[in-house]
Motif scaffolding. Structure first.
Motif, PDB file in Angstrom:
ATOM      1  N   THR A   1      64.341 -19.564  51.466  1.00 29.80           N
ATOM      2  CA  THR A   1      64.524 -18.109  51.464  1.00 29.80           C
ATOM      3  C   THR A   1      65.151 -17.650  52.772  1.00 29.80           C
ATOM      4  OG1 THR A   1      62.326 -17.680  52.356  1.00 29.80           O
ATOM      5  CG2 THR A   1      62.518 -17.759  49.968  1.00 29.80           C
ATOM      6  N   ASN A   2      65.831 -16.514  52.700  1.00 33.57           N
ATOM      7  CA  ASN A   2      66.469 -15.876  53.840  1.00 33.57           C
ATOM      8  C   ASN A   2      67.478 -16.785  54.550  1.00 33.57           C
ATOM      9  OD1 ASN A   2      66.666 -13.347  55.084  1.00 33.57           O
ATOM     10  ND2 ASN A   2      65.537 -14.089  56.863  1.00 33.57           N
ATOM     11  N   ARG A   3      68.211 -17.569  53.761  1.00 39.49           N
ATOM     12  CA  ARG A   3      69.222 -18.487  54.287  1.00 39.49           C
ATOM     13  C   ARG A   3      70.429 -18.491  53.350  1.00 39.49           C
ATOM     14  NH1 ARG A   3      66.546 -18.229  58.255  1.00 39.49           N
ATOM     15  NH2 ARG A   3      65.500 -19.876  59.353  1.00 39.49           N
TER      16      ARG A   3
ATOM     17  N   ARG B   1      70.072 -16.613  49.600  1.00 35.16           N
ATOM     18  CA  ARG B   1      68.792 -16.081  49.128  1.00 35.16           C
ATOM     19  C   ARG B   1      68.289 -15.101  50.159  1.00 35.16           C
ATOM     20  NH1 ARG B   1      64.580 -20.729  47.675  1.00 35.16           N
ATOM     21  NH2 ARG B   1      63.411 -18.926  46.932  1.00 35.16           N
ATOM     22  N   GLN B   2      67.807 -13.972  49.671  1.00 35.00           N
ATOM     23  CA  GLN B   2      67.175 -13.020  50.575  1.00 35.00           C
ATOM     24  C   GLN B   2      65.705 -13.392  50.724  1.00 35.00           C
ATOM     25  OE1 GLN B   2      68.609  -9.521  48.359  1.00 35.00           O
ATOM     26  NE2 GLN B   2      69.623  -8.926  50.268  1.00 35.00           N
ATOM     27  N   ARG B   3      65.024 -12.654  51.573  1.00 35.89           N
ATOM     28  CA  ARG B   3      63.612 -12.938  51.819  1.00 35.89           C
ATOM     29  C   ARG B   3      62.804 -12.718  50.540  1.00 35.89           C
ATOM     30  NH1 ARG B   3      61.416 -13.890  56.358  1.00 35.89           N
ATOM     31  NH2 ARG B   3      63.084 -12.940  57.558  1.00 35.89           N
ATOM     32  N   GLU B   4      61.990 -13.708  50.194  1.00 36.45           N
ATOM     33  CA  GLU B   4      61.112 -13.637  49.030  1.00 36.45           C
ATOM     34  C   GLU B   4      59.717 -14.046  49.471  1.00 36.45           C
ATOM     35  OE1 GLU B   4      63.095 -16.501  46.538  1.00 36.45           O
ATOM     36  OE2 GLU B   4      64.186 -14.952  45.474  1.00 36.45           O
TER      37      GLU B   4
ATOM     38  N   ASN C   1      72.242 -10.173  57.493  1.00 37.21           N
ATOM     39  CA  ASN C   1      71.006 -10.446  58.238  1.00 37.21           C
ATOM     40  C   ASN C   1      70.356 -11.766  57.831  1.00 37.21           C
ATOM     41  OD1 ASN C   1      71.164  -7.982  59.669  1.00 37.21           O
ATOM     42  ND2 ASN C   1      70.394  -6.916  57.862  1.00 37.21           N
ATOM     43  N   ILE C   2      71.134 -12.649  57.235  1.00 36.28           N
ATOM     44  CA  ILE C   2      70.609 -13.940  56.788  1.00 36.28           C
ATOM     45  C   ILE C   2      71.214 -15.045  57.650  1.00 36.28           C
ATOM     46  CG2 ILE C   2      70.495 -15.543  54.847  1.00 36.28           C
ATOM     47  CD1 ILE C   2      70.660 -13.172  52.973  1.00 36.28           C
TER      48      ILE C   2
END
Length: 136
Positions: free
Chosen positions: A57-59, A34-37, A126-127
């Motif tokens: 998110t972001n992980r 998941r990207q940043r939300e 970048n995650i």
């Protein structure tokens, strides 16, 4: 000597199927990310009805898969809709699944969609990995 020959035949004819199978030497590899939300909610990710971990998110979560049909599911609570994705895992391939939270008036869903390996590699750079559950 006859026992060594007759035992496998007897097991085969009796329908005994718990004979250990050789381990797959070349598993498939799965990365769900998941990207940043904005204000995203963590979801539980299950693989073939077994919990892989929680995906905020972001992980990203990753695991090796045995080749064959794989069921990937996202779940959260009573107010969220579970999303299921079927994947036919091929030995040695890497699969990227992008997860995006869809928020509706009364429910939330973590949508799961396969993406190309090039897109997945680019977006995962970048995650950070998600925390692994205890006991794994």
């Amino acid at each position: 000597m006859k026992a060594h020959v007759l035992l496998p035949v007897w097991l085969l004819l009796s329908g005994w199927t718990d004979v250990p199978q050789p381990a797959q030497s070349n598993p498939a590899h799965l990365i769900i990310y998941r990207q940043r939300e904005f204000d995203g909610t963590p979801y539980t990710i299950k693989i073939n009805d077994q919990k892989l971990g929680t995906l905020p998110t972001n992980r990203y979560l990753q695991m090796d898969l045995p080749p064959g049909r794989v069921k990937i599911e996202s779940a959260r609570d009573y107010f969220s809709e579970n999303q299921t994705l079927q994947l036919d895992a091929q030995p040695g391939r890497t699969y990227y699944i992008k997860a995006v939270e869809e928020v509706d008036f009364l429910s939330q869903t973590l949508l799961l969609a396969p993406v190309s390996e090039a897109q997945g590699q680019r977006e995962v750079q970048n995650i950070k990995p998600a925390a692994k559950p205890r006991g794994r």
